[in-house]
Design a protein around this motif. Sequence first.
Motif: not given
Length: 459
Positions: A73-87
């Motif tokens: 599942h592609f996640d455009p975030h780097v570092g942490t996601d929208e919930d503050g979790l590590p990507v």
Amino acid sequence: MDSELKNTMYYYVTLLCMFNILFVNVNGLTLKTSRACIIGAGYSGLGAARYMKQYHVNFTVFEATRNFGGTWHFDPHVGTDEDGLPVFSSMYNDLRTNTPRQTMEYYDFPFPEGTPSYPSATCFLDYLKSFVKHFDLLSHIQLRSLVTSVKWAGNHWNLTYTKTDTKENVTETCDFIVVANGPYNTPVWPKYDGIDTFEGSMIHSHDYKDRKAYKNRKVLIVGAGASGLDLAIQLSNVTAKLVHSHHLVYNEPKFFDGYVKKPDIMAFTPKGVIFRDESFEELDDVIFCTGYDFNHPFLDESCGVTSTAKFVLPLHKQLVNIKHPSMVFLGIAKKIITRVMDAQAEYAALLASGKLKLPSQEEMLNSWLKHISSLQVKGMKIIDLNVVGSEMDQYFGNLTEEAGVVRAPPVLTAIRDFNGVNRLDDLLNYREYDYSIIDNFHYERKYNPRPNIPCPVEV
């Protein structure tokens, strides 16, 4: 590594395992599970869910993110996601599989006819979505549930997770644990002299998203594993200069005029890198394609396994926690095809359902120690404890013999072995071929280039 040190390390591991299991006595074991808890909704976790349902085991899949599919599942975030979790996902745009899909398909759930042997990542995710839909698994998947602790409580497991939307911590009871959080979410960062002084950008391939960010840049790729070679292909003709530091011996293609092969790194400077041949390259960006570590931060000491960045021990058949056999690990085995994790998932479900009787704990430990001895004879290292590699077909056979797992045909091993060689012989073109399985032992391969990569999977 000298032989005396190597022997000391094997002796230490043996003592560690014997001490860990010394006071537990299980003379053959058949489990009866009222509830199984699966950690992770990637390929292996979804496979476990399918078989748990097939064998009538009550189960819940705990997935930290907002989506199932794991690294696909592609996640455009780097570092942490929208919930503050590590990507957790390492996916990037325009990725295609580097092994034929036939080695990645779940048992009895093939891709539709017409799917290329090397589908895109988005197509593979669609395949997972169709799998979940076909087996009606979605209602069993609990999203936004980050597992933070797993503890053995005498006769059951206590699993604690955080609801990432409310930040509430919840503890639930499980009779059976499947650890399926994946091997590709904790990147390995190398250390070099002067690395902190470098003024350009540095990322691990885990955080790479798209080639467009590197247009007309001077870029260094470090490493020539699967990601390193794939990014070398992606960034050719995009960067102004592409420097590739590695020591892989293979049939290197002509990428483009701006491609430069370099040996290992000696040191960083503020403006670039000095290599072992004492040459220097000025750089804008560095991408480390240096692999991943195992990471199981939620496992309490009471779980009875030694989990490190490089290996997990002791595991029966690279699966079963020997001290507490109601815990299994999927995807710990190294140098395997994806289909192995499907076979492991069925093994886990057979065990959880009471349809599989394990050997005694003593027998499992003795078998594991024989495995350790065989590694020592082969001159392998402690970090190779979980390697299956060339013995993969035999591994499939062992799972079938012990548990009745559906036997994966030997042709899959043959395809894996050929692809591994051919990829290094014809890096720029190996994906232009399609494979067809003729029978359990034979396949054919045909050249079938496509300007666009079709995906006939229906979601």
